[in-house]
Design an enzyme around this catalytic site. Sequence first.
Site, mmCIF file in Angstrom:
data_model
loop_
_atom_site.group_PDB
_atom_site.id
_atom_site.type_symbol
_atom_site.label_atom_id
_atom_site.label_comp_id
_atom_site.label_asym_id
_atom_site.label_seq_id
_atom_site.Cartn_x
_atom_site.Cartn_y
_atom_site.Cartn_z
ATOM 1 N N GLU A 228 -3.667 10.801 3.111
ATOM 2 C CA GLU A 228 -4.514 10.521 4.385
ATOM 3 C C GLU A 228 -4.711 11.827 5.009
ATOM 4 O OE1 GLU A 228 -5.119 6.254 5.533
ATOM 5 O OE2 GLU A 228 -2.806 6.697 6.107
ATOM 6 N N ASP B 95 0.193 4.983 0.647
ATOM 7 C CA ASP B 95 -0.909 6.088 0.794
ATOM 8 C C ASP B 95 -0.288 7.503 0.393
ATOM 9 O OD1 ASP B 95 -2.416 4.403 2.035
ATOM 10 O OD2 ASP B 95 -1.554 4.475 3.935
ATOM 11 N N GLU C 128 0.813 -1.161 -0.179
ATOM 12 C CA GLU C 128 -0.167 0.102 -0.099
ATOM 13 C C GLU C 128 0.855 1.302 -0.132
ATOM 14 O OE1 GLU C 128 -2.666 -0.134 3.426
ATOM 15 O OE2 GLU C 128 -3.053 2.150 3.154
ATOM 16 N N HIS D 230 3.651 1.485 2.750
ATOM 17 C CA HIS D 230 3.864 0.545 3.727
ATOM 18 C C HIS D 230 4.178 -0.631 2.783
ATOM 19 C CE1 HIS D 230 0.747 2.110 6.670
ATOM 20 N NE2 HIS D 230 0.354 2.754 5.784
#
Length: 459
Positions: A239, A236, A234, A250
Amino acid sequence: MFRTAALYFFTLLAVARGQQAGTLTTETHPSLSVQQCTGSGSCTSLSRSIVLDSNWRWLHDVDGYTNCYTGNTWDATLCPDDVTCAQNCALDGADYEGTYGISASGNQLSLQFVTQSSQKNVGSRVYLMEDETTYQMFKLKNQEFTFDVDMSQLPCGLNGALYFVQMDADGGVSRFPTNKAGAKFGTGYCDTQCPQDINIDRLRTSVQANVEGWEPSASDSNAGTGTYGTCCVEMDVWEANSMAAAVTPHSCTVTEQTRCSGTDCGEGDDRYDGICDKDGCDFNSFRMGDQSFLGPGLTVDTTQKITVVTQFVTSDNTTTGALSEIRRVYVQNGQVIQNSKVNIPGMDAYDSITDDFCNAQKEAFGDTNSFEQMGGLQSIGDAFNTGMVLVMSVWDDHAVNMLWLDSDYPTDVAATNPGVARGNCSTSSGAPDDVESASASATVVFSNIKFGDIGSTFS
Ligand SMILES: *[C@@H]1O[C@H](CO)[C@@H](O)[C@H](O)[C@H]1NC(C)=O
Ligand SMILES: *[C@@H]1O[C@H](CO)[C@@H](O)[C@H](O)[C@H]1NC(C)=O
């Protein structure tokens, strides 16, 4: 996601309609145009669409309109066990705007937090599609990705997220032939939290529903957890709410969407023993020591639309080189704003994410370095080699009230400890019951998505 994402929702259809199972509502993907750009700064418009994740959809018996799943429990007759449930139940189409508060127009997508129709829907998660049955796959090494976002209507406790995960392009259809729904119905989700709250995906990607071992949530009337989770890498990109923002890769030890159970899912005390890095290596300007960079009225002003640029730099400046750095630039009112610099004792003044930054940050904050243990930036680069799916969502946090993003977290240590303060929101903010009633109409608007060569998407 730092913690398990989101709520989901299943329609209780009040009125029976005499149509075939799975087609009670026609699935029509809302259109969204995006742009692909080249070095000279010339951009081509692409006609694309979005699809709602399967977990928000109505799941009913294949021959009719009886719910297989209501609130947070399974129908005992239709779903006595995983295999029978998988045979008995079908996904249906979505009324994007009416039921879910999702609207798209031109290059703009708007996600409303709470939508009240015959039922109450909380949050949503959508994917960008290349065509009716295939997700758009992004290979962003030596490329940049840019979008505009309006977070002015997102208070403490909410998260308007834009990110990439390593889902299968077809939603799992070719690897799991019993999956008849596929990307058209938003199947195949995975992320580094290895969410175990996903029911139909277990049904579609492993011939099984997530019925066995299902535990309805004590705090969330729409959620529960089953035996299996779904894990993958993942990235991101964003966010955020009006008070804070984080960019967070991640890593995982697996290189495609992978089902987990037991320790591998990394739940609770197993957090650092799973197959994915749940913490990630985050760059949140506030947490990294510049507390007046991004927020209402600040250098990056969250009361206005913001252009967010993210560059995926490789070691040799080619698309085949190793991912070596993730850079962030903002543009607002015609001004290019460089990312804030780290101002933390014991750390250099980094302004981007590199493996060195991650190692230094984990050391300075005394955090477990699962990001590097599970592959670091190499893991993200490898995922971009096969391609990642673009996700946009709005959600609230039943685990820890989004305090990890916008407040002091953890809450049982001094807020002056390095790395604890992440934003100015109160530690009592963000409780789902509060935000769902006080900020039901909160909305995040994403627009003007562009991707292509580094330097080609903004000026
Ligand atoms: C947080 O609060 C401090 C003190 O009032 C203020 O100086 C700072 O700009 C605020 N930062 C953000 C991101 O809201
Ligand atoms: C890659 O490009 C950057 C920025 O243009 C430059 O500073 C760097 O030297 C280049 N690296 C290589 C290996 O060519």
